[in-house]
Design a protein around this motif. Sequence first.
Motif, PDB file in Angstrom:
ATOM      1  N   GLU A 113       0.832  -1.175   0.000  1.00 28.60           N
ATOM      2  CA  GLU A 113       0.000   0.000   0.000  1.00 28.60           C
ATOM      3  C   GLU A 113       0.881   1.244   0.000  1.00 28.60           C
ATOM      4  O   GLU A 113       1.932   1.274   0.629  1.00 28.60           O
ATOM      5  N   VAL A 114       0.436   2.271  -0.712  1.00 28.28           N
ATOM      6  CA  VAL A 114       1.099   3.569  -0.696  1.00 28.28           C
ATOM      7  C   VAL A 114       0.125   4.541  -0.067  1.00 28.28           C
ATOM      8  O   VAL A 114      -1.037   4.606  -0.447  1.00 28.28           O
ATOM      9  N   ARG A 115       0.594   5.269   0.906  1.00 30.53           N
ATOM     10  CA  ARG A 115      -0.225   6.304   1.549  1.00 30.53           C
ATOM     11  C   ARG A 115       0.532   7.620   1.495  1.00 30.53           C
ATOM     12  O   ARG A 115       1.754   7.652   1.477  1.00 30.53           O
ATOM     13  N   ASN A 116      -0.216   8.689   1.518  1.00 32.02           N
ATOM     14  CA  ASN A 116       0.386  10.022   1.564  1.00 32.02           C
ATOM     15  C   ASN A 116       0.543  10.435   3.017  1.00 32.02           C
ATOM     16  O   ASN A 116      -0.310  10.127   3.849  1.00 32.02           O
ATOM     17  N   ALA A 117       1.640  11.124   3.316  1.00 33.42           N
ATOM     18  CA  ALA A 117       1.880  11.647   4.658  1.00 33.42           C
ATOM     19  C   ALA A 117       2.706  12.915   4.540  1.00 33.42           C
ATOM     20  O   ALA A 117       3.502  13.074   3.614  1.00 33.42           O
ATOM     21  N   MET A 118       2.498  13.793   5.464  1.00 31.67           N
ATOM     22  CA  MET A 118       3.267  15.031   5.495  1.00 31.67           C
ATOM     23  C   MET A 118       4.646  14.761   6.089  1.00 31.67           C
ATOM     24  O   MET A 118       4.794  13.885   6.954  1.00 31.67           O
ATOM     25  N   ILE A 119       5.629  15.519   5.642  1.00 34.76           N
ATOM     26  CA  ILE A 119       6.963  15.422   6.238  1.00 34.76           C
ATOM     27  C   ILE A 119       6.814  15.726   7.725  1.00 34.76           C
ATOM     28  O   ILE A 119       6.120  16.657   8.112  1.00 34.76           O
ATOM     29  N   GLY A 120       7.453  14.962   8.549  1.00 35.22           N
ATOM     30  CA  GLY A 120       7.363  15.136   9.996  1.00 35.22           C
ATOM     31  C   GLY A 120       6.261  14.306  10.628  1.00 35.22           C
ATOM     32  O   GLY A 120       6.178  14.211  11.850  1.00 35.22           O
ATOM     33  N   LYS A 121       5.415  13.690   9.810  1.00 31.08           N
ATOM     34  CA  LYS A 121       4.314  12.869  10.318  1.00 31.08           C
ATOM     35  C   LYS A 121       4.429  11.408   9.886  1.00 31.08           C
ATOM     36  O   LYS A 121       3.499  10.630  10.057  1.00 31.08           O
ATOM     37  N   ALA A 122       5.557  11.021   9.326  1.00 28.93           N
ATOM     38  CA  ALA A 122       5.738   9.663   8.827  1.00 28.93           C
ATOM     39  C   ALA A 122       5.631   8.634   9.954  1.00 28.93           C
ATOM     40  O   ALA A 122       4.964   7.611   9.804  1.00 28.93           O
ATOM     41  N   ALA A 123       6.250   8.896  11.077  1.00 25.38           N
ATOM     42  CA  ALA A 123       6.209   7.948  12.198  1.00 25.38           C
ATOM     43  C   ALA A 123       4.788   7.773  12.715  1.00 25.38           C
ATOM     44  O   ALA A 123       4.362   6.653  13.024  1.00 25.38           O
ATOM     45  N   ASP A 124       4.034   8.869  12.781  1.00 23.13           N
ATOM     46  CA  ASP A 124       2.639   8.779  13.214  1.00 23.13           C
ATOM     47  C   ASP A 124       1.821   7.935  12.236  1.00 23.13           C
ATOM     48  O   ASP A 124       0.965   7.157  12.644  1.00 23.13           O
ATOM     49  N   ALA A 125       2.084   8.101  10.939  1.00 20.21           N
ATOM     50  CA  ALA A 125       1.367   7.321   9.933  1.00 20.21           C
ATOM     51  C   ALA A 125       1.687   5.838  10.045  1.00 20.21           C
ATOM     52  O   ALA A 125       0.801   4.983   9.908  1.00 20.21           O
ATOM     53  N   ILE A 126       2.941   5.499  10.335  1.00 21.48           N
ATOM     54  CA  ILE A 126       3.346   4.101  10.479  1.00 21.48           C
ATOM     55  C   ILE A 126       2.677   3.475  11.705  1.00 21.48           C
ATOM     56  O   ILE A 126       2.114   2.381  11.627  1.00 21.48           O
ATOM     57  N   THR A 127       2.740   4.153  12.835  1.00 21.76           N
ATOM     58  CA  THR A 127       2.133   3.585  14.050  1.00 21.76           C
ATOM     59  C   THR A 127       0.614   3.500  13.925  1.00 21.76           C
ATOM     60  O   THR A 127       0.010   2.539  14.405  1.00 21.76           O
ATOM     61  N   ALA A 128      -0.013   4.474  13.260  1.00 21.57           N
ATOM     62  CA  ALA A 128      -1.469   4.430  13.065  1.00 21.57           C
ATOM     63  C   ALA A 128      -1.849   3.251  12.169  1.00 21.57           C
ATOM     64  O   ALA A 128      -2.829   2.545  12.438  1.00 21.57           O
ATOM     65  N   GLU A 129      -1.087   3.021  11.102  1.00 24.25           N
ATOM     66  CA  GLU A 129      -1.357   1.899  10.210  1.00 24.25           C
ATOM     67  C   GLU A 129      -1.187   0.568  10.943  1.00 24.25           C
ATOM     68  O   GLU A 129      -1.985  -0.357  10.768  1.00 24.25           O
ATOM     69  N   ALA A 130      -0.157   0.464  11.773  1.00 21.83           N
ATOM     70  CA  ALA A 130       0.066  -0.771  12.538  1.00 21.83           C
ATOM     71  C   ALA A 130      -1.095  -1.035  13.490  1.00 21.83           C
ATOM     72  O   ALA A 130      -1.566  -2.174  13.612  1.00 21.83           O
ATOM     73  N   ALA A 131      -1.570  -0.004  14.163  1.00 24.47           N
ATOM     74  CA  ALA A 131      -2.689  -0.170  15.092  1.00 24.47           C
ATOM     75  C   ALA A 131      -3.974  -0.503  14.338  1.00 24.47           C
ATOM     76  O   ALA A 131      -4.728  -1.398  14.748  1.00 24.47           O
ATOM     77  N   GLU A 132      -4.218   0.180  13.233  1.00 25.07           N
ATOM     78  CA  GLU A 132      -5.437  -0.039  12.446  1.00 25.07           C
ATOM     79  C   GLU A 132      -5.490  -1.447  11.862  1.00 25.07           C
ATOM     80  O   GLU A 132      -6.529  -2.098  11.856  1.00 25.07           O
TER      81      GLU A 132
END
Length: 176
Positions: free
Chosen positions: A97-116
């Motif tokens: 999967e490819v998702r868009n994320a803002m610079i500085g928010k990559a770690a939040d996107a990774i942890t959110a995807e793992a939890a989801e």
Amino acid sequence: MTSTMPVDDKVLAVDTQTPTQPINQRVLIAVADASQIGPVVELARRAGVREARVLHLNLRESYGGRRFPLETDAAASYAAEAAVFELRMAGMTASGEVRNAMIGKAADAITAEAAEWGADLIILGPPRRGEFAARLRGSVTLHVLEHAPCPVLVASPASKADSDRAAAAGHAAAVR
């Protein structure tokens, strides 16, 4: 401290016929670019991963109220698809999967995807910044390690010999 077992106690044999489920059922693998595929696939293989979801973040930068991607959609798709291909070739079930994320928010996107997704483990590609730069500007790897909902493995960078072999294989394929 030593303990002794009475002689009349029986030790039950372990049922070796029943297959055991791997500890890491669902693994989220985050790759920043195609250069990280080799190290994360090797780490996933060593960890005994059976099912993996590859996540590639197409980072965006905000300038003047507009968002600009740092890479093309084709390059982002290639990173995810190449990782899925290599994982499948190593015998693992994989999706990407490819998702868009803002610079500085990559770690939040990774942890959110793992939890989801309900990941049991997160595998990250090798850190891209050196230690000094990570201390100055922060680190996606450190942020994920601190905030992940599950254990995290971080791949080590490919050795010089591995990268030389990969470059030679790429050159040989291009010549054909």
